[in-house]
Design a protein around this motif. Structure first.
Motif, PDB file in Angstrom:
ATOM      1  N   CYS A 189       0.839  -1.211   0.000  1.00 56.18           N
ATOM      2  CA  CYS A 189       0.000   0.000   0.000  1.00 56.18           C
ATOM      3  C   CYS A 189       0.869   1.254   0.000  1.00 56.18           C
ATOM      4  N   LEU A 190       1.879   1.257   0.868  1.00 50.76           N
ATOM      5  CA  LEU A 190       2.748   2.425   0.991  1.00 50.76           C
ATOM      6  C   LEU A 190       3.579   2.646  -0.266  1.00 50.76           C
ATOM      7  N   SER A 191       4.109   1.570  -0.835  1.00 52.38           N
ATOM      8  CA  SER A 191       4.964   1.721  -2.018  1.00 52.38           C
ATOM      9  C   SER A 191       4.161   2.214  -3.217  1.00 52.38           C
ATOM     10  N   LEU A 192       2.978   1.636  -3.429  1.00 52.02           N
ATOM     11  CA  LEU A 192       2.157   2.047  -4.567  1.00 52.02           C
ATOM     12  C   LEU A 192       1.709   3.498  -4.422  1.00 52.02           C
ATOM     13  N   THR A 193       1.243   3.850  -3.238  1.00 56.41           N
ATOM     14  CA  THR A 193       0.729   5.206  -3.028  1.00 56.41           C
ATOM     15  C   THR A 193       1.860   6.230  -3.029  1.00 56.41           C
ATOM     16  N   THR A 194       2.983   5.894  -2.407  1.00 54.21           N
ATOM     17  CA  THR A 194       4.137   6.802  -2.416  1.00 54.21           C
ATOM     18  C   THR A 194       4.650   7.004  -3.835  1.00 54.21           C
ATOM     19  N   GLY A 195       4.800   5.901  -4.557  1.00 51.04           N
ATOM     20  CA  GLY A 195       5.330   5.985  -5.920  1.00 51.04           C
ATOM     21  C   GLY A 195       4.451   6.796  -6.850  1.00 51.04           C
ATOM     22  N   LEU A 196       3.141   6.603  -6.745  1.00 52.53           N
ATOM     23  CA  LEU A 196       2.221   7.310  -7.639  1.00 52.53           C
ATOM     24  C   LEU A 196       2.087   8.788  -7.290  1.00 52.53           C
ATOM     25  N   THR A 197       2.439   9.151  -6.065  1.00 50.02           N
ATOM     26  CA  THR A 197       2.319  10.556  -5.661  1.00 50.02           C
ATOM     27  C   THR A 197       3.676  11.264  -5.603  1.00 50.02           C
ATOM     28  N   TYR A 198       4.747  10.562  -6.008  1.00 51.03           N
ATOM     29  CA  TYR A 198       6.062  11.214  -6.052  1.00 51.03           C
ATOM     30  C   TYR A 198       6.133  12.040  -7.331  1.00 51.03           C
ATOM     31  N   SER A 199       6.301  13.339  -7.188  1.00 53.47           N
ATOM     32  CA  SER A 199       6.101  14.240  -8.328  1.00 53.47           C
ATOM     33  C   SER A 199       7.362  14.927  -8.848  1.00 53.47           C
ATOM     34  N   GLY A 210       0.331  -7.836  -2.703  1.00 48.20           N
ATOM     35  CA  GLY A 210      -0.635  -8.030  -1.627  1.00 48.20           C
ATOM     36  C   GLY A 210      -1.094  -6.744  -0.982  1.00 48.20           C
ATOM     37  N   GLY A 211      -1.123  -5.666  -1.760  1.00 39.82           N
ATOM     38  CA  GLY A 211      -1.526  -4.366  -1.227  1.00 39.82           C
ATOM     39  C   GLY A 211      -2.480  -3.660  -2.172  1.00 39.82           C
ATOM     40  N   ILE A 212      -2.763  -2.412  -1.860  1.00 39.32           N
ATOM     41  CA  ILE A 212      -3.753  -1.657  -2.613  1.00 39.32           C
ATOM     42  C   ILE A 212      -3.440  -0.170  -2.476  1.00 39.32           C
ATOM     43  N   PHE A 213      -3.847   0.629  -3.449  1.00 37.76           N
ATOM     44  CA  PHE A 213      -3.686   2.077  -3.322  1.00 37.76           C
ATOM     45  C   PHE A 213      -4.534   2.563  -2.151  1.00 37.76           C
ATOM     46  N   ILE A 214      -3.938   3.399  -1.299  1.00 39.39           N
ATOM     47  CA  ILE A 214      -4.684   3.933  -0.152  1.00 39.39           C
ATOM     48  C   ILE A 214      -5.696   4.943  -0.683  1.00 39.39           C
ATOM     49  N   ASN A 215      -6.928   4.489  -0.803  1.00 41.83           N
ATOM     50  CA  ASN A 215      -7.978   5.256  -1.473  1.00 41.83           C
ATOM     51  C   ASN A 215      -8.516   6.348  -0.550  1.00 41.83           C
ATOM     52  N   GLU A 216      -7.993   7.516  -0.729  1.00 42.99           N
ATOM     53  CA  GLU A 216      -8.432   8.678   0.042  1.00 42.99           C
ATOM     54  C   GLU A 216      -8.371   9.881  -0.883  1.00 42.99           C
ATOM     55  N   LYS A 217      -9.370  10.716  -0.819  1.00 44.28           N
ATOM     56  CA  LYS A 217      -9.523  11.781  -1.805  1.00 44.28           C
ATOM     57  C   LYS A 217      -8.273  12.632  -1.962  1.00 44.28           C
ATOM     58  N   LYS A 218      -7.685  13.053  -0.846  1.00 44.56           N
ATOM     59  CA  LYS A 218      -6.538  13.960  -0.954  1.00 44.56           C
ATOM     60  C   LYS A 218      -5.320  13.259  -1.554  1.00 44.56           C
ATOM     61  N   GLU A 249      -9.335  -5.027  -7.288  1.00 46.77           N
ATOM     62  CA  GLU A 249      -9.826  -4.743  -8.648  1.00 46.77           C
ATOM     63  C   GLU A 249     -10.500  -3.375  -8.712  1.00 46.77           C
ATOM     64  N   ALA A 250     -11.298  -3.073  -7.684  1.00 46.63           N
ATOM     65  CA  ALA A 250     -11.973  -1.769  -7.651  1.00 46.63           C
ATOM     66  C   ALA A 250     -10.951  -0.637  -7.579  1.00 46.63           C
ATOM     67  N   GLY A 251      -9.891  -0.858  -6.800  1.00 50.66           N
ATOM     68  CA  GLY A 251      -8.840   0.149  -6.696  1.00 50.66           C
ATOM     69  C   GLY A 251      -8.097   0.338  -8.006  1.00 50.66           C
ATOM     70  N   LEU A 252      -7.839  -0.762  -8.700  1.00 49.52           N
ATOM     71  CA  LEU A 252      -7.161  -0.681  -9.995  1.00 49.52           C
ATOM     72  C   LEU A 252      -8.028   0.045 -11.021  1.00 49.52           C
ATOM     73  N   GLU A 253      -9.324  -0.191 -10.945  1.00 47.60           N
ATOM     74  CA  GLU A 253     -10.245   0.492 -11.858  1.00 47.60           C
ATOM     75  C   GLU A 253     -10.249   1.995 -11.582  1.00 47.60           C
ATOM     76  N   LEU A 254     -10.180   2.350 -10.308  1.00 48.92           N
ATOM     77  CA  LEU A 254     -10.125   3.764  -9.930  1.00 48.92           C
ATOM     78  C   LEU A 254      -8.854   4.414 -10.477  1.00 48.92           C
ATOM     79  N   LEU A 255      -7.747   3.688 -10.408  1.00 48.18           N
ATOM     80  CA  LEU A 255      -6.489   4.220 -10.935  1.00 48.18           C
ATOM     81  C   LEU A 255      -6.551   4.361 -12.459  1.00 48.18           C
ATOM     82  N   LYS A 256      -7.249   3.435 -13.107  1.00 45.69           N
ATOM     83  CA  LYS A 256      -7.407   3.539 -14.565  1.00 45.69           C
ATOM     84  C   LYS A 256      -8.121   4.830 -14.944  1.00 45.69           C
ATOM     85  N   GLN A 257      -9.079   5.213 -14.119  1.00 44.03           N
ATOM     86  CA  GLN A 257      -9.793   6.463 -14.373  1.00 44.03           C
ATOM     87  C   GLN A 257      -8.873   7.669 -14.251  1.00 44.03           C
TER      88      GLN A 257
END
Length: 294
Positions: A189-199, A210-218, A249-257
């Protein structure tokens, strides 16, 4: 039974001054913020009454906020506590791997020594040991956050520290493309969310097992422009009972959006539970070599 297990762990981490003479009395002394049993052991040794055992429990080390700033939260601290596998040869690449609840850096050291590419330093940060509740029972385990409902608040703090760690590693390996961040369970969870938000730059890759994007609006709003092109490897067991495959799967779909999709490789294993399978480790090794062009 849960209480007995918790007390045993509290005793295990305490400093104990044994009774002089027959043990008839006990003193339990709790230290304050920023202290440890070391602060009081000399004092209580001097004032210890006869026949008295003194127990000085140690609070877990953890990130805390004091007047708006994080205490004991520097990247240097994270590095000092981490298990580091030095590079074989000139240090050109870095892998940062974050383990999950109840894991530890030692559990991955041998694995990464075996798969370590040349010229690659591997950093295994250590989580805080703390009381966590699992199925109604308390356990004293290494964990990145205390409760599931605290994953956003506490996870955000850890992700800030991971981004600082990435910044420091960039100074050593010259470019973020030479850095891969990955992890399992909480660490996934931490690696995926950190990596995707590193700008600041595009990382070399993200591995989420075995993790998921930490789904939070901010956090969704912080997904960087590089998220659409950074190579991502996601590995998950369809029988995972911690992070259910349907939720993943729902989290991956959200990321696809958000435009994350074509750059993500997903391995969903039918009969695999909350573990990394041999096939998963093999794929991780190949992914690392591919991204580092080794």
């Amino acid at each position: 039974m849960a209480v007995a297990a918790s007390m045993k762990n509290l005793i295990d981490t305490a400093h104990i001054i044994e009774s002089k003479g027959t043990h008839k009395y006990s003193i339990i002394w709790l230290h304050g913020i920023g202290n440890s049993s070391d602060t009081y052991k000399d004092i209580f040794t001097q004032i210890q009454p006869p026949n008295t055992r003194i127990i000085l429990p140690n609070a877990p080390q953890q990130w805390i906020t004091i007047q708006g700033s994080m205490a004991a939260s520097s990247t240097k601290k994270m590095i000092e506590n981490a298990q580091i596998i030095p590079s074989k040869g000139v240090h050109r690449y870095t892998i940062i791997w974050i383990y999950g609840l109840g894991g530890n850096a030692d559990g991955y050291t041998e694995v990464f020594i075996k798969m370590q590419p040349p010229n690659t330093r591997i950093i295994l940060p250590r989580a805080t040991k703390r009381w966590v509740t699992i199925l109604g029972r308390q356990y004293y385990l290494e964990s990145w956050w205390e409760r599931d409902d605290a994953c956003v608040e506490e996870g955000t703090v850890i992700m800030d520290k991971l981004r600082e760690l990435i910044d420091d590693e960039i100074k050593l390996v010259k470019n973020a493309s030479n850095i891969i961040i990955g992890g399992f369970s909480q660490g996934g969870c931490l690696s995926l969310t950190t990596g995707l938000t590193y700008s600041k730059q595009q990382l070399g890759g993200i591995i989420c097992c075995g993790g998921i994007f930490i789904n939070e609006k901010k956090l969704l709003e912080k997904i960087s422009e590089y998220s659409k092109t950074i190579p991502i490897l996601t590995i998950h067991g369809k029988k995972d009972d911690i992070f259910k495959w349907n939720d993943v799967e729902a989290g991956l779909e959200l990321l696809k959006q958000k435009g994350v999709g074509d750059n993500m490789e997903v391995l969903a294993e039918d009969d695999v539970e909350h573990i990394i399978s041999p096939q998963g480790f093999d794929l991780i090794s190949k992914f690392i070599k591919k991204q580092f062009k080794i």
